[in-house]
Design a protein around this motif. Structure first.
Motif, short mmCIF file in Angstrom:
data_model
loop_
_atom_site.label_atom_id
_atom_site.label_comp_id
_atom_site.label_asym_id
_atom_site.label_seq_id
_atom_site.Cartn_x
_atom_site.Cartn_y
_atom_site.Cartn_z
N VAL A 49 -4.10 -0.79 -1.22
CA VAL A 49 -4.40 0.30 -2.14
C VAL A 49 -4.29 1.63 -1.41
CG1 VAL A 49 -6.21 1.32 -3.59
CG2 VAL A 49 -5.85 -1.16 -3.61
N SER A 50 -4.83 1.69 -0.20
CA SER A 50 -4.78 2.93 0.58
C SER A 50 -3.33 3.34 0.89
CB SER A 50 -5.56 2.77 1.88
OG SER A 50 -6.93 2.64 1.61
N GLN A 51 -2.49 2.36 1.20
CA GLN A 51 -1.07 2.66 1.47
C GLN A 51 -0.41 3.28 0.24
OE1 GLN A 51 0.38 -1.21 2.66
NE2 GLN A 51 0.59 -0.54 4.79
N GLN A 52 -0.67 2.71 -0.91
CA GLN A 52 -0.05 3.23 -2.14
C GLN A 52 -0.61 4.61 -2.50
OE1 GLN A 52 2.61 1.79 -2.89
NE2 GLN A 52 2.19 -0.03 -1.69
N LEU A 53 -1.89 4.80 -2.28
CA LEU A 53 -2.48 6.11 -2.51
C LEU A 53 -1.89 7.15 -1.57
CD1 LEU A 53 -6.20 5.12 -3.12
CD2 LEU A 53 -4.72 6.33 -4.76
N ALA A 54 -1.61 6.75 -0.33
CA ALA A 54 -1.01 7.67 0.64
C ALA A 54 0.36 8.15 0.17
CB ALA A 54 -0.91 7.00 2.00
N VAL A 55 1.15 7.24 -0.41
CA VAL A 55 2.46 7.62 -0.95
C VAL A 55 2.27 8.61 -2.10
CG1 VAL A 55 4.51 6.79 -2.17
CG2 VAL A 55 3.58 5.47 -0.25
N LEU A 56 1.37 8.30 -3.01
CA LEU A 56 1.13 9.18 -4.16
C LEU A 56 0.60 10.54 -3.72
CD1 LEU A 56 -0.41 6.54 -6.58
CD2 LEU A 56 1.85 7.61 -6.76
N ARG A 57 -0.24 10.54 -2.71
CA ARG A 57 -0.78 11.80 -2.18
C ARG A 57 0.33 12.62 -1.51
NH1 ARG A 57 -4.83 9.27 0.30
NH2 ARG A 57 -3.83 9.52 2.30
N ALA A 58 1.16 11.95 -0.72
CA ALA A 58 2.25 12.63 0.00
C ALA A 58 3.24 13.27 -0.96
CB ALA A 58 2.97 11.65 0.92
N LYS A 59 3.42 12.67 -2.12
CA LYS A 59 4.34 13.19 -3.13
C LYS A 59 3.64 14.11 -4.14
CE LYS A 59 7.88 10.90 -1.58
NZ LYS A 59 9.01 11.55 -0.96
N ASN A 60 2.38 14.44 -3.86
CA ASN A 60 1.58 15.35 -4.71
C ASN A 60 1.41 14.85 -6.13
OD1 ASN A 60 0.97 17.38 -2.76
ND2 ASN A 60 3.10 18.04 -2.91
N VAL A 61 1.31 13.54 -6.29
CA VAL A 61 1.10 12.94 -7.61
C VAL A 61 -0.39 12.79 -7.89
CG1 VAL A 61 1.59 10.93 -9.07
CG2 VAL A 61 3.34 11.77 -7.49
N VAL A 62 -1.17 12.50 -6.84
CA VAL A 62 -2.62 12.41 -6.98
C VAL A 62 -3.28 13.44 -6.07
CG1 VAL A 62 -2.62 9.96 -7.61
CG2 VAL A 62 -2.94 10.61 -5.22
N ALA A 63 -4.48 13.81 -6.44
CA ALA A 63 -5.30 14.71 -5.63
C ALA A 63 -6.47 13.92 -5.09
CB ALA A 63 -5.79 15.87 -6.49
N SER A 64 -6.99 14.36 -3.97
CA SER A 64 -8.15 13.69 -3.39
C SER A 64 -9.18 14.73 -2.96
CB SER A 64 -7.74 12.81 -2.21
OG SER A 64 -7.13 13.60 -1.20
#
Length: 108
Positions: A49-64
């Motif tokens: 889950v963390s790996q997939q969130l990292a991809v989404l974060r890197a592409k500015n799709v999700v915020a944290s």
């Protein structure tokens, strides 16, 4: 500029090109969640889950946002929820067309 938007679209859709990332976005469409909540819902290891969130974060799709020791995730743009809904409608349209085709073949 036209190539800039094309490049953005390419990178954006690459970020969506994984079933778990799509599922994470669907879950975040319902509201903010942390990794443990996502892991429990997905029934997957935290590292995956963390790996997939990292991809989404890197592409500015999700915020944290970090709250104490917990990181809370959300959709960066609420229009992503609309995009997922439109994608479902497109799937439904394809499904209806496939069913109609099969019914036509069956009646021959």
């Amino acid at each position: 500029m036209n190539s800039d938007i094309q490049q953005f679209k390419t990178e954006f859709f690459k970020a969506l090109a994984h079933p778990m990332r799509i599922r994470i976005l669907e879950l975040l469409s319902e509201g903010e969640k942390n990794v443990n909540e996502l892991q429990a819902i997905l029934g997957s290891e935290g590292s995956a889950v963390s790996q997939q969130l990292a991809v989404l974060r890197a592409k500015n799709v999700v915020a944290s946002v970090k709250e104490g020791t917990t990181v809370i995730y959300s959709l960066r743009d609420p229009l992503i929820k609309d995009l997922l809904a439109v994608t479902k409608q497109i799937f439904d349209n394809h499904l209806v067309n496939a069913i109609s085709l099969l019914e036509g073949i069956r009646s021959e």
